[in-house]
Design a protein around this motif. Sequence first.
Motif, short mmCIF file in Angstrom:
data_model
loop_
_atom_site.label_atom_id
_atom_site.label_comp_id
_atom_site.label_asym_id
_atom_site.label_seq_id
_atom_site.Cartn_x
_atom_site.Cartn_y
_atom_site.Cartn_z
N LEU A 196 0.65 -1.20 0.13
CA LEU A 196 0.11 0.02 -0.05
C LEU A 196 1.00 1.19 0.10
CD1 LEU A 196 -2.72 1.36 0.44
CD2 LEU A 196 -2.54 0.83 2.69
N THR A 197 2.03 1.30 1.03
CA THR A 197 2.51 2.38 0.89
C THR A 197 3.51 2.82 -0.27
OG1 THR A 197 4.37 1.20 2.19
CG2 THR A 197 2.90 2.29 3.52
N GLY A 198 3.82 1.54 -0.98
CA GLY A 198 4.64 1.75 -2.04
C GLY A 198 3.88 2.52 -3.27
N GLY A 199 2.58 2.11 -3.47
CA GLY A 199 1.80 2.56 -4.46
C GLY A 199 1.62 4.10 -3.98
N VAL A 200 1.26 4.49 -2.71
CA VAL A 200 1.05 5.81 -2.33
C VAL A 200 2.32 6.70 -2.51
CG1 VAL A 200 0.67 7.26 -0.46
CG2 VAL A 200 -0.90 5.01 -0.95
N ALA A 201 3.43 5.90 -2.37
CA ALA A 201 4.61 6.87 -2.50
C ALA A 201 4.89 7.12 -3.89
CB ALA A 201 5.90 5.85 -1.95
N HIS A 202 4.63 6.37 -4.93
CA HIS A 202 4.67 6.73 -6.45
C HIS A 202 4.11 7.83 -6.74
CE1 HIS A 202 3.39 6.06 -10.50
NE2 HIS A 202 4.70 6.01 -10.64
N ASP A 203 2.84 7.81 -6.29
CA ASP A 203 1.88 9.28 -6.77
C ASP A 203 2.61 10.47 -5.99
OD1 ASP A 203 0.39 7.44 -8.12
OD2 ASP A 203 -0.99 7.19 -6.60
N PHE A 204 2.94 10.24 -4.81
CA PHE A 204 3.45 11.34 -3.94
C PHE A 204 4.59 11.85 -4.47
CE2 PHE A 204 0.20 10.69 -0.53
CZ PHE A 204 0.14 11.90 0.00
N ASN A 205 5.47 11.01 -4.90
CA ASN A 205 6.96 11.53 -5.38
C ASN A 205 6.67 12.12 -6.79
OD1 ASN A 205 8.42 10.65 -3.51
ND2 ASN A 205 8.67 8.47 -4.33
N ASN A 206 5.64 11.77 -7.70
CA ASN A 206 5.35 12.50 -8.86
C ASN A 206 4.99 13.89 -8.72
OD1 ASN A 206 5.98 10.54 -10.83
ND2 ASN A 206 3.89 9.77 -10.74
N MET A 207 4.06 14.17 -7.33
CA MET A 207 3.78 15.37 -7.20
C MET A 207 5.02 16.05 -6.67
SD MET A 207 -0.18 14.68 -5.79
CE MET A 207 0.20 13.45 -4.86
N LEU A 208 5.73 15.60 -5.83
CA LEU A 208 6.88 16.28 -4.96
C LEU A 208 8.03 16.70 -6.20
CD1 LEU A 208 7.21 14.15 -1.63
CD2 LEU A 208 6.69 16.53 -1.95
N THR A 209 8.13 15.69 -7.28
CA THR A 209 9.16 15.93 -8.11
C THR A 209 8.74 17.33 -8.71
OG1 THR A 209 9.25 13.81 -8.76
CG2 THR A 209 10.08 15.28 -10.44
N VAL A 210 7.35 17.70 -9.10
CA VAL A 210 7.01 18.78 -9.60
C VAL A 210 6.98 20.10 -8.61
CG1 VAL A 210 5.07 20.21 -10.87
CG2 VAL A 210 5.39 17.82 -11.04
N ILE A 211 6.68 19.78 -7.42
CA ILE A 211 6.59 20.73 -6.46
C ILE A 211 8.12 21.37 -6.12
CG2 ILE A 211 6.25 21.16 -3.77
CD1 ILE A 211 3.66 19.50 -4.07
N SER A 212 8.96 20.35 -5.72
CA SER A 212 10.25 20.77 -5.23
C SER A 212 11.03 21.23 -6.51
CB SER A 212 11.15 19.40 -4.79
OG SER A 212 11.21 18.40 -5.64
N GLY A 213 10.77 20.71 -7.55
CA GLY A 213 11.63 21.28 -8.67
C GLY A 213 11.24 22.80 -9.00
N ASN A 214 9.98 23.17 -9.23
CA ASN A 214 9.58 24.24 -9.42
C ASN A 214 9.84 25.40 -7.95
OD1 ASN A 214 8.04 24.46 -12.00
ND2 ASN A 214 7.21 22.94 -11.16
N THR A 215 9.75 24.66 -7.08
CA THR A 215 10.02 25.63 -5.84
C THR A 215 11.49 25.91 -5.86
OG1 THR A 215 8.28 24.36 -4.53
CG2 THR A 215 9.93 25.67 -3.31
N GLU A 216 12.53 25.13 -6.27
CA GLU A 216 13.90 25.57 -6.40
C GLU A 216 14.08 26.51 -7.22
OE1 GLU A 216 17.85 22.79 -7.18
OE2 GLU A 216 16.14 22.34 -8.14
N THR A 217 13.30 26.42 -8.48
CA THR A 217 13.55 27.56 -9.59
C THR A 217 12.92 28.88 -8.94
OG1 THR A 217 13.05 25.86 -11.12
CG2 THR A 217 12.78 28.13 -11.75
N LEU A 218 11.84 28.67 -8.11
CA LEU A 218 11.23 29.98 -7.63
C LEU A 218 12.22 30.61 -6.56
CD1 LEU A 218 8.76 31.60 -7.62
CD2 LEU A 218 7.95 30.10 -5.49
#
Length: 752
Positions: A383-405
């Motif tokens: 269960l946690t593995g599947g949830v982590a996959h979706d969260f990591n997709n979102m965190l990739t966008v959040i952390s990458g754009n925040t770094e640029t910001l």
Amino acid sequence: MIPTQRVILGAGLAILLIITAASIGLDVKSRFDAAWVNHTIETQKKISDLRVLMRRAESAARGYEIYRNPSFSDEFQAVHAQLAPALADLKRSLRDNPDQVALMEGTEPLALRRVEIAAEVMRLRAGNDQAGVAELQGKAEGRGLMDTVMGNLDHLSAEEERLLAARSLNSRRTGIVLLGIDVIGALVILLLVAMLMRESQRTTVALKSTLLETTAAKEQLEAAVAERTEHLVNAHDELRLSVNVLQSTFHSMAEAVLVIDAESTVLLSNPAAERILLHRAGMSLRNLRALSDVFHGDGVTPLRADELPSMRVLRGEQFENLEMIVRPHSGDVPRHLMISGRPMRDGQGNVSGAVLVYHDATTSRETERQLHQSQKLDAIGKLTGGVAHDFNNMLTVISGNTETLVASLKQQPELQRVARLIDDAAERCAELIQHLLAFARRQPLQPRNVEINGAIADIAKLLRPTLGEQIQIETVLEQGPMTAHIDPSRLTNAVLNMAINARDAMPNGGKLLLETHHVVLDEAYAQAHAEVQPGPYVMLAVSDTGTGMTADIQQKAFEPFFTTKEVGKGSGLGLSMVYGFVKQSGGHIKIYSEEGHGTTIKLYLPPGDGMTDAAAPVAPQAEGGAETIFVVEDDTLVRNFVTAQLQSLGYDTVAAPDGRAALDMIEAGQDFDLLFTDVVIPGGMSGRELAEAVAKRRPGVRVLYTSGYTDNAIVHHGKLDDGVLLLTKPYRRNQLAEMIRKALNGGGMTAS
């Protein structure tokens, strides 16, 4: 009949009268002698019974002193009540011997005094008067009295033995004389019979005929007796064999067996009863129950007296696999028992006793519990593995754009501070997701041969400023080479998490001990722990002197988000991360804890080949390039973010949402230098399968994988396949640039 015959017959009758009179007199004497022999035997039995009573009184008093069990006190009182009547009865039996009576009169007060001393000790014990007990025992009066009493009883018994021998001899002599007289009388009778037989020829012939018939009957009887004797011998041999088989079976049974009567007295028990139930010879069920607390199968609800197996079966019930948990007061390991009961009935159908069979299911229940716990943790991991996959997709966008910001707000400090808070939160989320992936065994490991002693020594240095001065850190490292095949960075994280938990369990300070040893987990251990493979391991133990854990907490300690700390003091992911790391590395983890004394966590790590591997060099800051990158990513936000980041690094990009669309574009002639694909993509084709399909069309193509968590497509036995490059989500711009450059420069194998 002629006169001479009449005279002889008369004389014979007179002799018979004399013999009969003598026989009667001797018979009376024989009975008198036999009575004295029986009296002596009865007196010896009374002496023996008195000796047993004294021993029982002393044993019960000693049992009460050791166990403080009321049942021993009750037994002592019962023996005490029987002692005085037994002494008086024995003295009456000795009244025919003045010396014996005198010795008995001297023994009686000594015996009563010995029992009174024992009773006084028990009263002082009950009142917890240790000084009184010590004073009374210091006199050593009781032991001396007991030895004197037993010595006097031995003298009495020896004298009775002598009297028995003499009286038995007199009885035998009288019997021999009486037998001789009887034989003489029989001879006289035979003589008279012979004379009468000669009276008539007809009578003689008849007697001869009768004798012949008697002889034939005797021969027939002897033949019948011989045949019957043979049958009896055969039956006896068969019976003895059956008894031996039954006794061997009874004593070799793994199950404990108790045979009891209607008063719950144990009539028969086997050796397994001593091992499983702690039953000892002479113990009643009441004594046995006093040694333990008994619960239903849930281990929580106490078993009432009327629910005990012995009570139920004596009511006439019969049952199979009645569950019961026994917790000995001695502190021994609790036993999980399965009990079967059958009542025994007499000829009228009334319950006369019962047979109870106890099967020790402790090991099997523990194995079931471990299997259930392992299955539960595996289910949570998926269960946690599947949830982590979706969260990591979102965190990739959040952390990458925040770094640029953050980089673009250098001229606006207030907004940049807010952006940094967002970036820090995203980083914290990424760490939590990594802990979840570690527990789910979905983190990509980079194992190598690590010298554990050196690694632990380095980690211990890092721990000192982290744990504080109130925690004393000690290491006990086994000498010699100690190599394990693990990911060293994950080992450091695991030890750090365990050390922080240990520190929190020692709020007032304490000692943290790090130990290493070579160990071998054998077949027996592997059978008791279903997930363990037998063989050699490198054992790392982390011990503290903290508050310890209850059994219930130990069972939940590895579950993610389970914590006993206050809200905000811990995420509950520390031990779950350690658990996942050890399991994914092919090892085993075990918790040993006792409330109020501390906790030890043992990591059994797979051994290396003895040669340590050098750590990988730190890569320089990566730059961009001008090549074309083919991005395959199903998440639109991530796909747009990645292409934007790559374009900012100077690369040209081509993008597809799934494997089928990517293949269509490649077959249409799309050119590119690197395939950058997510491992988990829709459309029935994983990223690995896509790379293999592309390799058939474009041999030598280079591939870089990315994923929010790893699966069996590119990870086997806890590590990435050889030559495979993986960029785990979420990732920063510099990490993306570094891995793209590494893949383009040939750092990983091609998909061909």
